[in-house]
Design an enzyme around this catalytic site. Structure first.
Site, PDB file in Angstrom:
ATOM      1  N   SER A 168       0.849  -1.195   0.000  1.00 10.32           N
ATOM      2  CA  SER A 168       0.000   0.000   0.000  1.00 10.32           C
ATOM      3  C   SER A 168       0.880   1.239   0.000  1.00 10.32           C
ATOM      4  CB  SER A 168      -0.891   0.009   1.239  1.00 10.32           C
ATOM      5  OG  SER A 168      -1.465   1.294   1.390  1.00 10.32           O
TER       6      SER A 168
ATOM      7  N   HIS B  40      -1.484  -1.450  -4.067  1.00  8.80           N
ATOM      8  CA  HIS B  40      -2.712  -1.016  -3.395  1.00  8.80           C
ATOM      9  C   HIS B  40      -2.671   0.505  -3.239  1.00  8.80           C
ATOM     10  CE1 HIS B  40      -6.211  -1.759  -0.775  1.00  8.80           C
ATOM     11  NE2 HIS B  40      -5.718  -0.819   0.022  1.00  8.80           N
TER      12      HIS B  40
ATOM     13  N   ASP C 256      -4.679   3.735  -1.798  1.00  6.95           N
ATOM     14  CA  ASP C 256      -5.732   4.138  -0.872  1.00  6.95           C
ATOM     15  C   ASP C 256      -6.256   5.524  -1.184  1.00  6.95           C
ATOM     16  OD1 ASP C 256      -6.052   1.949   1.014  1.00  6.95           O
ATOM     17  OD2 ASP C 256      -3.951   2.321   1.514  1.00  6.95           O
TER      18      ASP C 256
ATOM     19  N   MET D  15      -8.845   8.368  -0.141  1.00  6.54           N
ATOM     20  CA  MET D  15      -9.656   8.813   1.001  1.00  6.54           C
ATOM     21  C   MET D  15     -10.228  10.199   0.703  1.00  6.54           C
ATOM     22  SD  MET D  15      -7.299   7.554   4.157  1.00  6.54           S
ATOM     23  CE  MET D  15      -6.428   5.980   4.109  1.00  6.54           C
TER      24      MET D  15
ATOM     25  N   HIS E 164      -8.469   1.323  -3.614  1.00  4.30           N
ATOM     26  CA  HIS E 164      -9.385   1.135  -2.482  1.00  4.30           C
ATOM     27  C   HIS E 164     -10.060   2.471  -2.218  1.00  4.30           C
ATOM     28  CE1 HIS E 164      -9.616   0.198   2.142  1.00  4.30           C
ATOM     29  NE2 HIS E 164     -10.802   0.298   1.586  1.00  4.30           N
TER      30      HIS E 164
ATOM     31  N   MET F  60     -12.116   4.707  -0.280  1.00  3.78           N
ATOM     32  CA  MET F  60     -12.744   5.020   1.008  1.00  3.78           C
ATOM     33  C   MET F  60     -13.457   6.342   0.827  1.00  3.78           C
ATOM     34  SD  MET F  60      -9.591   3.694   3.337  1.00  3.78           S
ATOM     35  CE  MET F  60      -8.479   3.650   1.920  1.00  3.78           C
TER      36      MET F  60
ATOM     37  N   MET G   8     -11.512  -5.418   5.945  1.00  2.00           N
ATOM     38  CA  MET G   8     -10.628  -4.493   6.650  1.00  2.00           C
ATOM     39  C   MET G   8     -10.265  -5.078   8.016  1.00  2.00           C
ATOM     40  SD  MET G   8     -10.024  -1.974   4.652  1.00  2.00           S
ATOM     41  CE  MET G   8      -9.057  -1.033   5.834  1.00  2.00           C
TER      42      MET G   8
ATOM     43  N   GLY H 150      -8.659   4.605   7.243  1.00  4.26           N
ATOM     44  CA  GLY H 150      -8.353   6.033   7.381  1.00  4.26           C
ATOM     45  C   GLY H 150      -6.881   6.321   7.560  1.00  4.26           C
ATOM     46  N   PHE H 151      -6.170   5.387   8.179  1.00  2.49           N
ATOM     47  CA  PHE H 151      -4.764   5.654   8.476  1.00  2.49           C
ATOM     48  C   PHE H 151      -3.929   4.380   8.368  1.00  2.49           C
ATOM     49  CE2 PHE H 151      -7.420   8.646  10.689  1.00  2.49           C
ATOM     50  CZ  PHE H 151      -6.854   9.864  10.342  1.00  2.49           C
ATOM     51  N   GLY H 152      -2.679   4.540   7.982  1.00  4.21           N
ATOM     52  CA  GLY H 152      -1.755   3.416   7.986  1.00  4.21           C
ATOM     53  C   GLY H 152      -1.165   3.236   9.376  1.00  4.21           C
TER      54      GLY H 152
ATOM     55  N   ASP I  78      -6.672  -6.051   4.676  1.00  3.89           N
ATOM     56  CA  ASP I  78      -5.993  -4.755   4.629  1.00  3.89           C
ATOM     57  C   ASP I  78      -5.980  -4.142   6.030  1.00  3.89           C
ATOM     58  OD1 ASP I  78      -5.065  -2.232   3.984  1.00  3.89           O
ATOM     59  OD2 ASP I  78      -6.817  -1.648   2.811  1.00  3.89           O
ATOM     60  N   GLY I  79      -4.760  -3.929   6.561  1.00  2.00           N
ATOM     61  CA  GLY I  79      -4.619  -3.248   7.842  1.00  2.00           C
ATOM     62  C   GLY I  79      -3.859  -4.076   8.859  1.00  2.00           C
ATOM     63  N   GLY I  80      -2.701  -3.579   9.254  1.00  2.00           N
ATOM     64  CA  GLY I  80      -1.917  -4.245  10.290  1.00  2.00           C
ATOM     65  C   GLY I  80      -1.321  -5.576   9.848  1.00  2.00           C
TER      66      GLY I  80
ATOM     67  N   GLY J 228       1.115  -1.871   4.245  1.00  2.00           N
ATOM     68  CA  GLY J 228       1.656  -0.536   4.029  1.00  2.00           C
ATOM     69  C   GLY J 228       2.907  -0.299   4.844  1.00  2.00           C
TER      70      GLY J 228
HETATM   71  C1  DX5 Z   1      -6.102   1.972   5.823  1.00  2.00           C
HETATM   72  C2  DX5 Z   1      -5.731   1.600   4.419  1.00  2.00           C
HETATM   73  C3  DX5 Z   1      -4.655   0.598   4.328  1.00  2.00           C
HETATM   74  C4  DX5 Z   1      -3.336   1.037   4.896  1.00  2.00           C
HETATM   75  C5  DX5 Z   1      -2.743  -0.163   5.544  1.00  2.00           C
HETATM   76  O1  DX5 Z   1      -7.219   2.754   5.802  1.00  2.00           O
HETATM   77  O2  DX5 Z   1      -6.851   1.087   3.724  1.00  2.00           O
HETATM   78  O3  DX5 Z   1      -4.476   0.140   2.988  1.00  2.00           O
HETATM   79  O4  DX5 Z   1      -2.424   1.502   3.955  1.00  2.00           O
HETATM   80  O5  DX5 Z   1      -1.607   0.242   6.232  1.00  2.00           O
HETATM   81  P1  DX5 Z   1      -0.878  -0.699   7.273  1.00  2.00           P
HETATM   82  O6  DX5 Z   1      -0.420  -1.918   6.510  1.00  2.00           O
HETATM   83  O7  DX5 Z   1       0.227   0.135   7.780  1.00  2.00           O
HETATM   84  O8  DX5 Z   1      -1.898  -1.064   8.315  1.00  2.00           O
HETATM   85 ZN    ZN Z   2      -6.506   0.079   1.749  1.00  2.00          ZN
END
Ligand code: DX5
Ligand code: ZN
Length: 225
Positions: free
Chosen positions: A7, A31, A33, A35, A64, A66, A134, A139-141, A172-174, A194
């Site tokens: 990402s 990927h 993102d 927003m 993606h 959002m 998700m 919203g945030f990485g 997606d996420g963590g 990401g």
């Molecule tokens: C969060 C995004 C993710 C984000 C994941 O809203 O949709 O794609 O980049 O980041 P990490 O891998 O750091 O959780």
């Molecule tokens: Zn994403």
């Protein structure tokens, strides 16, 4: 077997083309993102940036969205060079949005937030080319993986297989080396990461490590036995 989708949200936005080049040899998808500052409290990338990146990369662009009103932008993302666009089930008009995306020649994805129950996506499994579960609040990485989502991933996998549907199952996420085997064991086959990739000293190596970790969650591998 597995697809890894770095990402770019966690990359240096001042050097995006270079960042994408750093993972190109190891990544399956990119990927992206998007927003809108409304569906999520953050603003990121729009079609002009996707169009610029397209000139530097032949990777599959997994966008993606959002956004509260993704329908207003699907065509612009397609024209900019997106290969797939994923909309959130929480914004409604799901059937129409998936049909619009497909009509534009996009791979149509459907995303579901951690707190939204599986039942919200169940009627659309046959219409989507991809389901995105998700594993953080969007919203945030750099957020922590929400393990409570694992049963929903497993349920989605079970239903896709039971109905003989070929939609991809993405998370997606963590996602990092620790969580990758867990989501794969639950049934995910496309892993977005990401910060675990672009926060690493050598993003291509991190991509490779996450793939290797994820493979441990595949049926018949060591985690399983
Ligand atoms: C969060 C995004 C993710 C984000 C994941 O809203 O949709 O794609 O980049 O980041 P990490 O891998 O750091 O959780
Ligand atoms: Zn994403």
């Amino acid at each position: 077997m597995l697809k890894i989708a770095p990402s770019v949200l966690s990359a240096d936005f001042g050097g995006l083309a270079e960042a994408v080049g750093e993972v190109a040899s190891e990544a399956d998808w990119l990927h992206i993102d998007v927003m809108d500052g409304h569906f999520v409290p953050n603003l990121t990338i729009g079609p002009p940036v996707v169009a610029s990146l397209r000139k530097h990369s032949g990777l599959f662009f997994d966008c993606h969205l959002m956004m509260t009103d993704p329908g207003a932008y699907l065509e612009a993302f397609r024209r900019a060079g997106a290969d797939g666009c994923t909309v959130h089930v929480e914004v409604g008009r799901t059937g129409a949005l998936l049909a619009e995306a497909k009509g534009l020649g996009l791979r149509a994805g459907l995303a579901i937030n951690p707190e939204t129950p599986y039942e919200a996506i169940d009627p659309f499994l046959g219409d989507a080319d991809l389901i995105l579960c998700m594993t953080v609040h969007p919203g945030f990485g750099g957020q922590s993986f929400i393990a409570d989502v694992l049963p929903k991933i497993a349920r989605t996998r079970q239903e896709l297989d039971r109905r003989g549907l070929s939609a991809e199952l993405e998370v997606d996420g963590g996602i990092d080396e620790e969580t990758a085997p867990l989501v794969v064991e639950a049934g995910a086959r496309v892993l977005v990461a990401g910060s675990a990739i672009f926060g690493a000293e050598r993003p291509w190596e991190a991509t490779r490590r996450i793939r290797a970790a994820g493979e441990k969650g595949l049926p018949g591998s060591q985690v399983d036995s």
